[in-house]
Design a protein around this motif. Structure first.
Motif, PDB file in Angstrom:
ATOM      1  N   LEU A   8       0.767  -1.283   0.049  1.00 12.81           N
ATOM      2  CA  LEU A   8       0.128  -0.102   0.035  1.00 12.81           C
ATOM      3  C   LEU A   8       0.873   1.260  -0.001  1.00 12.81           C
ATOM      4  CD1 LEU A   8      -2.709   1.614   0.820  1.00 12.81           C
ATOM      5  CD2 LEU A   8      -2.245   1.239   2.951  1.00 12.81           C
ATOM      6  N   ALA A   9       0.633   2.378  -0.731  1.00 11.71           N
ATOM      7  CA  ALA A   9       1.469   3.458  -0.747  1.00 11.71           C
ATOM      8  C   ALA A   9       0.303   4.705  -0.800  1.00 11.71           C
ATOM      9  CB  ALA A   9       2.274   3.647  -2.071  1.00 11.71           C
ATOM     10  N   PHE A  10       0.751   5.830  -0.326  1.00 12.95           N
ATOM     11  CA  PHE A  10      -0.080   7.011  -0.550  1.00 12.95           C
ATOM     12  C   PHE A  10       0.991   8.214  -0.038  1.00 12.95           C
ATOM     13  CE2 PHE A  10      -0.763   4.880   3.704  1.00 12.95           C
ATOM     14  CZ  PHE A  10      -0.359   5.946   4.712  1.00 12.95           C
ATOM     15  N   ASP A  11       0.547   9.367  -0.719  1.00  6.02           N
ATOM     16  CA  ASP A  11       1.248  10.657  -0.538  1.00  6.02           C
ATOM     17  C   ASP A  11       0.190  11.706  -0.327  1.00  6.02           C
ATOM     18  OD1 ASP A  11       4.029  12.035  -0.896  1.00  6.02           O
ATOM     19  OD2 ASP A  11       2.326  13.444  -1.963  1.00  6.02           O
ATOM     20  N   THR A  12       0.289  12.557   0.798  1.00  9.91           N
ATOM     21  CA  THR A  12      -0.445  13.867   0.713  1.00  9.91           C
ATOM     22  C   THR A  12       0.390  14.994   1.129  1.00  9.91           C
ATOM     23  OG1 THR A  12      -0.727  13.270   3.368  1.00  9.91           O
ATOM     24  CG2 THR A  12      -2.373  12.436   1.904  1.00  9.91           C
ATOM     25  N   SER A  13       1.503  15.040   0.603  1.00 11.86           N
ATOM     26  CA  SER A  13       2.549  16.091   0.907  1.00 11.86           C
ATOM     27  C   SER A  13       2.270  17.233  -0.060  1.00 11.86           C
ATOM     28  CB  SER A  13       4.056  15.575   0.478  1.00 11.86           C
ATOM     29  OG  SER A  13       3.983  15.176  -0.956  1.00 11.86           O
ATOM     30  N   LEU A  49      -2.055   2.528  10.886  1.00  8.56           N
ATOM     31  CA  LEU A  49      -2.172   1.280  10.375  1.00  8.56           C
ATOM     32  C   LEU A  49      -1.138   0.076  10.806  1.00  8.56           C
ATOM     33  CD1 LEU A  49      -3.091   2.579   6.821  1.00  8.56           C
ATOM     34  CD2 LEU A  49      -4.793   1.642   8.287  1.00  8.56           C
ATOM     35  N   ALA A  50      -0.027   0.779  10.586  1.00 14.59           N
ATOM     36  CA  ALA A  50       1.261  -0.435  11.174  1.00 14.59           C
ATOM     37  C   ALA A  50       1.165  -0.776  12.323  1.00 14.59           C
ATOM     38  CB  ALA A  50       2.462   0.513  10.868  1.00 14.59           C
ATOM     39  N   TYR A  51       0.824  -0.077  13.357  1.00 11.96           N
ATOM     40  CA  TYR A  51       0.578  -0.369  14.941  1.00 11.96           C
ATOM     41  C   TYR A  51      -0.442  -1.567  14.780  1.00 11.96           C
ATOM     42  CZ  TYR A  51       3.715   2.633  17.257  1.00 11.96           C
ATOM     43  OH  TYR A  51       4.906   3.632  17.556  1.00 11.96           O
ATOM     44  N   MET A 100       5.879   5.152  -5.974  1.00  9.89           N
ATOM     45  CA  MET A 100       6.522   4.894  -4.801  1.00  9.89           C
ATOM     46  C   MET A 100       6.291   3.469  -5.010  1.00  9.89           C
ATOM     47  SD  MET A 100       4.588   7.603  -2.161  1.00  9.89           S
ATOM     48  CE  MET A 100       4.895   6.652  -0.790  1.00  9.89           C
ATOM     49  N   LEU A 101       5.458   2.710  -5.413  1.00  6.86           N
ATOM     50  CA  LEU A 101       5.302   1.301  -5.582  1.00  6.86           C
ATOM     51  C   LEU A 101       6.438   0.689  -6.626  1.00  6.86           C
ATOM     52  CD1 LEU A 101       1.426   0.693  -5.686  1.00  6.86           C
ATOM     53  CD2 LEU A 101       3.048   0.412  -3.725  1.00  6.86           C
ATOM     54  N   ARG A 102       6.885   1.575  -7.621  1.00  2.88           N
ATOM     55  CA  ARG A 102       7.762   1.010  -8.616  1.00  2.88           C
ATOM     56  C   ARG A 102       9.029   1.224  -7.870  1.00  2.88           C
ATOM     57  NH1 ARG A 102       4.572   4.506 -12.226  1.00  2.88           N
ATOM     58  NH2 ARG A 102       6.158   6.045 -11.938  1.00  2.88           N
ATOM     59  N   LEU A 103       9.461   2.319  -6.820  1.00  2.00           N
ATOM     60  CA  LEU A 103      10.622   2.277  -6.187  1.00  2.00           C
ATOM     61  C   LEU A 103      10.472   1.450  -5.155  1.00  2.00           C
ATOM     62  CD1 LEU A 103      10.734   6.189  -5.747  1.00  2.00           C
ATOM     63  CD2 LEU A 103      12.332   4.989  -7.002  1.00  2.00           C
ATOM     64  N   ALA A 104       9.607   0.691  -4.522  1.00  2.00           N
ATOM     65  CA  ALA A 104       9.488  -0.165  -3.343  1.00  2.00           C
ATOM     66  C   ALA A 104      10.353  -1.506  -3.494  1.00  2.00           C
ATOM     67  CB  ALA A 104       8.184  -0.575  -3.093  1.00  2.00           C
ATOM     68  N   PRO A 105      10.698  -1.880  -4.517  1.00  2.00           N
ATOM     69  CA  PRO A 105      11.496  -3.295  -4.393  1.00  2.00           C
ATOM     70  C   PRO A 105      12.875  -2.758  -4.246  1.00  2.00           C
ATOM     71  CG  PRO A 105       9.909  -3.266  -6.458  1.00  2.00           C
ATOM     72  CD  PRO A 105       9.849  -2.057  -5.939  1.00  2.00           C
ATOM     73  N   ALA A 106      13.521  -1.770  -4.945  1.00  2.00           N
ATOM     74  CA  ALA A 106      14.830  -1.368  -4.603  1.00  2.00           C
ATOM     75  C   ALA A 106      14.854  -0.749  -3.026  1.00  2.00           C
ATOM     76  CB  ALA A 106      15.393  -0.453  -5.621  1.00  2.00           C
ATOM     77  N   LEU A 107      13.931  -0.100  -2.678  1.00  2.00           N
ATOM     78  CA  LEU A 107      13.893   0.376  -1.262  1.00  2.00           C
ATOM     79  C   LEU A 107      13.974  -0.805  -0.318  1.00  2.00           C
ATOM     80  CD1 LEU A 107      11.526   3.518  -1.623  1.00  2.00           C
ATOM     81  CD2 LEU A 107      13.985   3.608  -1.289  1.00  2.00           C
ATOM     82  N   LEU A 163      -7.410  -7.488  -0.516  1.00  2.00           N
ATOM     83  CA  LEU A 163      -6.160  -7.563   0.292  1.00  2.00           C
ATOM     84  C   LEU A 163      -6.300  -7.150   1.798  1.00  2.00           C
ATOM     85  CD1 LEU A 163      -2.962  -8.131   0.063  1.00  2.00           C
ATOM     86  CD2 LEU A 163      -2.623  -5.836  -0.860  1.00  2.00           C
ATOM     87  N   PRO A 164      -6.421  -8.120   2.598  1.00  2.00           N
ATOM     88  CA  PRO A 164      -6.282  -7.605   4.063  1.00  2.00           C
ATOM     89  C   PRO A 164      -5.121  -6.617   4.173  1.00  2.00           C
ATOM     90  CG  PRO A 164      -6.857 -10.013   3.833  1.00  2.00           C
ATOM     91  CD  PRO A 164      -6.444  -9.445   2.259  1.00  2.00           C
ATOM     92  N   LEU A 165      -5.392  -5.834   5.261  1.00  2.00           N
ATOM     93  CA  LEU A 165      -4.306  -5.063   5.938  1.00  2.00           C
ATOM     94  C   LEU A 165      -3.259  -5.747   6.520  1.00  2.00           C
ATOM     95  CD1 LEU A 165      -3.388  -1.985   6.118  1.00  2.00           C
ATOM     96  CD2 LEU A 165      -4.494  -2.017   8.507  1.00  2.00           C
ATOM     97  N   ALA A 166      -3.288  -6.687   7.153  1.00  2.00           N
ATOM     98  CA  ALA A 166      -2.316  -7.425   7.931  1.00  2.00           C
ATOM     99  C   ALA A 166      -1.615  -8.394   6.777  1.00  2.00           C
ATOM    100  CB  ALA A 166      -3.115  -8.558   8.866  1.00  2.00           C
ATOM    101  N   GLU A 167      -2.156  -8.526   5.685  1.00  2.00           N
ATOM    102  CA  GLU A 167      -1.210  -9.186   4.550  1.00  2.00           C
ATOM    103  C   GLU A 167      -0.319  -8.467   3.775  1.00  2.00           C
ATOM    104  OE1 GLU A 167      -3.481 -12.218   1.964  1.00  2.00           O
ATOM    105  OE2 GLU A 167      -4.862 -12.951   3.884  1.00  2.00           O
ATOM    106  N   LEU A 168      -0.428  -7.282   4.308  1.00  2.00           N
ATOM    107  CA  LEU A 168       0.733  -6.205   3.457  1.00  2.00           C
ATOM    108  C   LEU A 168       2.003  -6.696   3.837  1.00  2.00           C
ATOM    109  CD1 LEU A 168      -1.041  -2.797   3.696  1.00  2.00           C
ATOM    110  CD2 LEU A 168      -0.978  -3.917   1.669  1.00  2.00           C
ATOM    111  N   ASP A 169       3.151  -6.617   2.818  1.00  2.00           N
ATOM    112  CA  ASP A 169       4.400  -6.686   3.057  1.00  2.00           C
ATOM    113  C   ASP A 169       5.011  -5.373   3.625  1.00  2.00           C
ATOM    114  OD1 ASP A 169       4.955  -9.501   2.354  1.00  2.00           O
ATOM    115  OD2 ASP A 169       4.111  -8.777   0.253  1.00  2.00           O
ATOM    116  N   ALA A 170       4.312  -4.136   3.431  1.00  2.00           N
ATOM    117  CA  ALA A 170       4.912  -2.903   3.757  1.00  2.00           C
ATOM    118  C   ALA A 170       3.950  -2.053   3.449  1.00  2.00           C
ATOM    119  CB  ALA A 170       6.427  -2.616   3.113  1.00  2.00           C
ATOM    120  N   ILE A 171       3.764  -0.786   4.135  1.00  2.00           N
ATOM    121  CA  ILE A 171       3.062   0.341   3.970  1.00  2.00           C
ATOM    122  C   ILE A 171       4.058   1.448   3.523  1.00  2.00           C
ATOM    123  CG2 ILE A 171       1.541   2.088   4.682  1.00  2.00           C
ATOM    124  CD1 ILE A 171       0.469  -0.018   6.504  1.00  2.00           C
TER     125      ILE A 171
END
Length: 238
Positions: free
Chosen positions: A9-14, A86-88, A193-200, A56-64
């Motif tokens: 999951l990815a999001f931006d509000t900047s 969400l992470a907590y 951000m999702l495209r960057l995620a594997p390298a990150l 996709l349940p939230l708990a099954e995410l590999d990262a946010i």
């Protein structure tokens, strides 16, 4: 056997734009819309909707992944607090992503730019900026420990010969920004951000919720009457 695609999951509000995306296998679901003051009330419902559509349940995410900044103070706090909550609750690691890196990745993906100066309007007659060289340093644009984002006047922004300039600063400061090989309107999109995620992820950039913080760069959001008058006078002279 091909590697399993992460569930993200990815999001931006900047900025004044709200961007949310979910990656589940080969499925990418995204929402783009108005952010700003609306983001605090619309972000969580959008996240729930996209996760539901992806099955996709939230708990099954590999990262946010979330846009950590620089950007709007309120927007950064919104993204970070939602990500932490969400992470907590789901016990999922967080992946803070520099908003300027996401801008550069969007310019790379959409326009083929390999050397990018990313610049976001920081208001108060300034821009946030950083340089990313995908040609030399691969999918993250610059090596580990690269230069930190800068906060500077539009006239102070340097663009090396042959580099592209990307971001949302053109409407406010177009004639005051340095010439560039190309200018690309680009925002820190969740899909970038999702495209960057594997390298990150491979670089070990995830953090637990308690260690996730916004990257403000500017430590002051209010100006005195004298400072506002000085800025207006300088702008009039230009």
């Amino acid at each position: 056997m091909s590697p399993v695609s992460p569930k993200l999951l990815a999001f931006d509000t900047s900025t004044e734009h709200l961007s949310v995306a979910v990656l589940h296998g080969d499925r990418l679901l995204a929402h783009e819309g108005a952010g700003g003051a609306q983001a605090s009330s619309t972000l969580l419902p959008l996240i729930r909707r996209l996760l539901g559509e992806a099955g996709l349940p939230l708990a099954e995410l590999d990262a946010i992944a979330f846009g950590r900044g620089p950007g709007s103070f309120t927007g950064l706090r919104t993204a970070c607090s939602v990500a932490q909550g969400l992470a907590y609750g789901a016990k999922v690691p967080l992946l803070p992503v520099d908003t300027l890196l996401a801008v550069a990745e969007e310019a790379r993906h959409a326009f083929g730019a390999q050397q990018v100066v990313a610049a976001l309007d920081a208001r108060m007659e300034q821009v946030y900026a950083a340089r990313y060289d995908f040609a030399a340093h691969g999918p993250l644009g610059q090596p580990e420990g690269g230069e930190e984002p800068l906060l500077l006047a539009p006239e102070e922004l340097e663009v090396p010969a042959g580099w592209a300039l990307a971001g949302n600063a053109f409407a406010a400061y177009g004639s005051r920004l340095a010439p560039a090989a190309a200018r690309h309107e680009a925002l820190p999109m969740a899909a970038a951000m999702l495209r960057l995620a594997p390298a990150l992820l491979a670089a070990g950039r995830t953090v637990p919720a308690a260690q996730a913080w916004p990257l403000y760069v500017r430590d002051k959001v209010a100006q005195t009457t004298e400072e506002r008058a000085a800025i207006k006078a300088a702008a009039a002279q230009r």
